[in-house]
Write an enzyme that holds these catalytic residues in place. Structure first.
Site, PDB file in Angstrom:
ATOM      1  N   ASP A   1      -2.921   4.789  -2.391  1.00  0.00           N
ATOM      2  CA  ASP A   1      -3.862   5.456  -1.500  1.00  0.00           C
ATOM      3  C   ASP A   1      -4.244   6.826  -2.054  1.00  0.00           C
ATOM      4  O   ASP A   1      -3.384   7.613  -2.442  1.00  0.00           O
ATOM      5  CB  ASP A   1      -3.194   5.613  -0.123  1.00  0.00           C
ATOM      6  CG  ASP A   1      -4.140   6.130   0.934  1.00  0.00           C
ATOM      7  OD1 ASP A   1      -3.898   7.227   1.469  1.00  0.00           O
ATOM      8  OD2 ASP A   1      -5.151   5.441   1.181  1.00  0.00           O
TER       9      ASP A   1
ATOM     10  N   ASP B   1       0.855  -1.190   0.000  1.00  0.00           N
ATOM     11  CA  ASP B   1       0.000   0.000   0.000  1.00  0.00           C
ATOM     12  C   ASP B   1       0.896   1.246   0.000  1.00  0.00           C
ATOM     13  O   ASP B   1       1.631   1.482   0.954  1.00  0.00           O
ATOM     14  CB  ASP B   1      -0.878  -0.019   1.261  1.00  0.00           C
ATOM     15  CG  ASP B   1      -2.142   0.836   1.137  1.00  0.00           C
ATOM     16  OD1 ASP B   1      -3.175   0.440   1.703  1.00  0.00           O
ATOM     17  OD2 ASP B   1      -2.059   1.891   0.488  1.00  0.00           O
TER      18      ASP B   1
ATOM     19  N   HIS C   1     -11.190  -1.365   4.917  1.00  0.00           N
ATOM     20  CA  HIS C   1     -10.914  -0.964   6.308  1.00  0.00           C
ATOM     21  C   HIS C   1     -11.469   0.413   6.632  1.00  0.00           C
ATOM     22  O   HIS C   1     -11.318   0.904   7.751  1.00  0.00           O
ATOM     23  CB  HIS C   1      -9.395  -0.948   6.525  1.00  0.00           C
ATOM     24  CG  HIS C   1      -8.716   0.009   5.608  1.00  0.00           C
ATOM     25  ND1 HIS C   1      -8.639  -0.198   4.232  1.00  0.00           N
ATOM     26  CD2 HIS C   1      -8.161   1.214   5.824  1.00  0.00           C
ATOM     27  CE1 HIS C   1      -8.040   0.836   3.681  1.00  0.00           C
ATOM     28  NE2 HIS C   1      -7.750   1.717   4.615  1.00  0.00           N
ATOM     29  N   ASP C   2     -12.136   1.052   5.637  1.00  0.00           N
ATOM     30  CA  ASP C   2     -12.758   2.373   5.846  1.00  0.00           C
ATOM     31  C   ASP C   2     -14.278   2.290   5.822  1.00  0.00           C
ATOM     32  O   ASP C   2     -14.951   3.306   6.031  1.00  0.00           O
ATOM     33  CB  ASP C   2     -12.335   3.338   4.720  1.00  0.00           C
ATOM     34  CG  ASP C   2     -10.866   3.680   4.744  1.00  0.00           C
ATOM     35  OD1 ASP C   2     -10.310   3.959   3.650  1.00  0.00           O
ATOM     36  OD2 ASP C   2     -10.267   3.653   5.832  1.00  0.00           O
TER      37      ASP C   2
ATOM     38  N   GLU D   1      -6.913   3.988  -5.366  1.00  0.00           N
ATOM     39  CA  GLU D   1      -8.102   4.340  -4.581  1.00  0.00           C
ATOM     40  C   GLU D   1      -8.489   5.754  -5.003  1.00  0.00           C
ATOM     41  O   GLU D   1      -7.732   6.689  -4.772  1.00  0.00           O
ATOM     42  CB  GLU D   1      -7.830   4.302  -3.085  1.00  0.00           C
ATOM     43  CG  GLU D   1      -9.070   4.615  -2.250  1.00  0.00           C
ATOM     44  CD  GLU D   1      -8.766   5.156  -0.874  1.00  0.00           C
ATOM     45  OE1 GLU D   1      -9.589   4.928   0.028  1.00  0.00           O
ATOM     46  OE2 GLU D   1      -7.693   5.783  -0.709  1.00  0.00           O
TER      47      GLU D   1
END
Ligand code: TEU
Ligand code: CA
Length: 548
Positions: free
Chosen positions: A196, A96, A320-321, A246
């Protein structure tokens, strides 16, 4: 054909996956110890959220050193072992890359704070008086997106937490620094990257107030984002690796360019539009009933237009968000199993690369915390205060957090029914979800009819059928808001996927005659030989027609 078209990717949040040394915090050796479980799912890649040196204010998305591992998670040799052990099992590791910002603990920012011009230009510093930030832009975690540094008499931009300072991608030295990071991990043997909020990296030449919004219109899919992505990919030679961006609040037009192979940018994109159908007026912290027609329209548009323009979607419900999908769009009660399976079938048969977030494959739910002290996430604890300041009562604010908080997906992975859910020998860093006795890997592995085994079958179908991997998608029964159905067509192979998004029985506009068709998978027993006229609660049926 790019292997990511027949692949499924498993997302791991190391802090909550498996704790190998009993400190209540998941770690890299914990992932290594669970590689056989991950292999048993049939997935092809694991994406690990950040494990780099970090003060962990945003659980690792505040990186202080991209080339070293946070001792909380382990060592560099642990990562080497993870990459090798995963590779032995035919699984690629994706790292990531948090390149929109660094932690303010990063040496670059520390030097900038000392007034070092070179490093100040690594970030976005603006002159200004202490009483007036350069613009009215808001941080995504609440409050102003600008922080004043008295000793410099300047403000710096942080679109996320105040300890996450945005990098200045206009500065070629910054771009070259980040290319070194990619090359470092590429040389280490990782097989892919998740980038990200990478569509926020290109800021405008002029910083001005946003008269109606929070400023995102000025930096989302910014002016040079495609130029910078092309440069990053070309200069690091990662065009043939699996890469996913993302894309926060992005557009189809940009995602076509980000993922169209001819553009030589990324393999695919995450967009979040389908995960805002229960946001009132687009506000995450205002809850409304899910708008299923909007959901169907968003899926139809993103699936068909990416198809027409050779773009590629990452298809997912959870990360995870986001809150757990079975709690959000399914049922935690009578139809928990059927709804968890249906929601999985909905996206796993679509055109794109499916992502499974740890625990989704066993149907984990939101934990329903009822005490603010149970929460750990910076965004959630910030917004609890903001909601109270807006006049909400504690109970109202807690009700909103219970539905929206990112901690909903960060409770420990439920491996078994023991007190610490087989995650750790000692008390975990965040409370476990109380339904671990019913929902856990050990219980579901042995149950042929479990959500876990249903996910394994979906992953296997994608490997077996070109129509799922690369078939044309055509939506059917579009007028019925509670039915999400489509066909995947590849040469003479046609797969029909029908899902009831609701708890109530629905009548199909026309009967599906399944003569000559083969039932591939469904979340209800029975053979459908009588044809399909009605769908039971959350019913999902996948049919194959080979001689179309
Ligand atoms: O998330 C970006 C992002 O947009 C999320 O903040 C999301 O919009 C929000 O959480 C939904 O409420 C990425 C990471 O996935 C997230 O964990 C980080 O906190 C964030 O970037 C900053 O790095
Ligand atoms: Ca640990």
């Amino acid at each position: 054909m790019d292997d990511f078209k027949k692949s499924t990717i498993y997302q791991i949040y190391p802090k909550s996956f498996y704790d190998s040394n009993g400190d209540g915090i998941g770690d890299i050796r914990g992932i290594i110890e669970k590689l056989d479980y991950i292999k048993s799912l049939g997935v092809d890649y694991i994406w690990s959220t950040p494990v780099f040196v970090s003060p962990m204010n945003d659980n690792g998305y505040d990186v202080a050193d991209y080339l070293n591992i946070n001792p909380l998670f382990g060592t560099m040799s642990d990562v080497d072992d993870l990459i090798n052990e995963a590779d032995k099992r035919g699984i690629g590791v994706m790292m990531d890359m948090v390149f929109n910002h660094t932690s303010t603990e990063h040496e670059w920012f520390k030097k900038a704070l000392c007034g070092d011009e070179k490093y100040m230009d690594y970030y976005i510093f603006k002159d200004g008086s202490a009483d007036k930030p350069p613009t009215n832009w808001q941080s995504k975690f609440g409050g102003s997106a600008w922080e004043y540094v008295p000793k410099l008499g300047k403000w710096y931009l942080h679109l996320f937490d105040v300890t996450q300072a945005d990098l200045n991608w206009e500065n070629k030295e910054v771009r070259d620094e980040l290319k070194k990071v990619i090359k470092f991990w590429k040389d280490k043997g990782v097989r892919g990257f998740r980038f990200d909020v990478v569509n926020l990296i290109s800021k405008p030449d002029r910083f001005e107030d946003d008269s109606e919004g929070d400023g995102r219109k000025f930096y989302t899919d910014g002016p040079r984002v495609h130029e910078y992505l092309k440069e990053l990919v070309a200069d690091t030679g990662i065009e043939n690796m699996v890469t996913v961006g993302e894309m926060s609040s992005t557009s189809i037009e940009n995602c076509i360019r980000y993922s169209n192979p001819a553009e030589k940018e990324l393999s695919m994109c995450f967009n979040f539009h389908h995960l805002k159908i229960d946001y009132k007026d687009g506000n995450k912290w205002e809850i409304q009933e899910p708008d299923y027609m909007a959901l169907k329209e968003i899926f139809r548009e993103w699936q068909c237009r990416m198809q027409e323009n050779d773009g590629w979607n990452a298809v997912f419900w959870c990360n995870h968000d986001q809150p757990r999908i079975v709690s959000r769009l399914g049922s935690e009660g009578k139809y928990w199993k059927e709804s968890a399976k249906m929601l999985a079938a909905c996206i796993h048969m679509m055109r794109g690369t499916p992502y499974i977030y740890q625990g989704e494959e066993i149907g984990m739910t939101n934990p329903h915390f009822d005490d603010i002290h149970d929460y750990r996430d910076v965004e959630s604890t910030n917004y609890f205060k903001i909601l109270l300041d807006e006049g909400k009562s504690e109970d109202e604010a807690l009700e909103i957090l219970a539905a929206r908080s990112r901690d909903n997906s960060r409770t420990p992975m439920q491996w078994d029914g023991s007190a610490f859910v087989g995650f750790s020998e000692s008390e975990p860093w965040i409370k476990v979800s109380s339904n671990y006795g019913d929902i856990n890997v050990l219980r579901e592995e042995g149950d042929e009819d479990s959500v876990l085994n249903f996910y394994k079958k979906l992953i296997k179908l994608r490997k077996e059928y070109p129509a799922i991997q690369d078939g044309k998608i055509e939506f059917i029964f579009e007028s019925q808001d509670k039915v999400l159905a489509y066909k995947r067509i590849y040469e003479d192979q046609e797969i029909t996927v029908i899902n009831n998004l609701s708890e109530s029985e629905v009548e199909l506009p026309e009967e599906i005659n399944i003569q000559g068709m083969k039932l591939l998978l469904s979340n209800y027993k029975g053979d459908y030989s009588e044809g399909i006229k009605k769908l039971r609660a959350y019913e999902s049926v996948i049919l194959l027609n080979n001689k179309r």
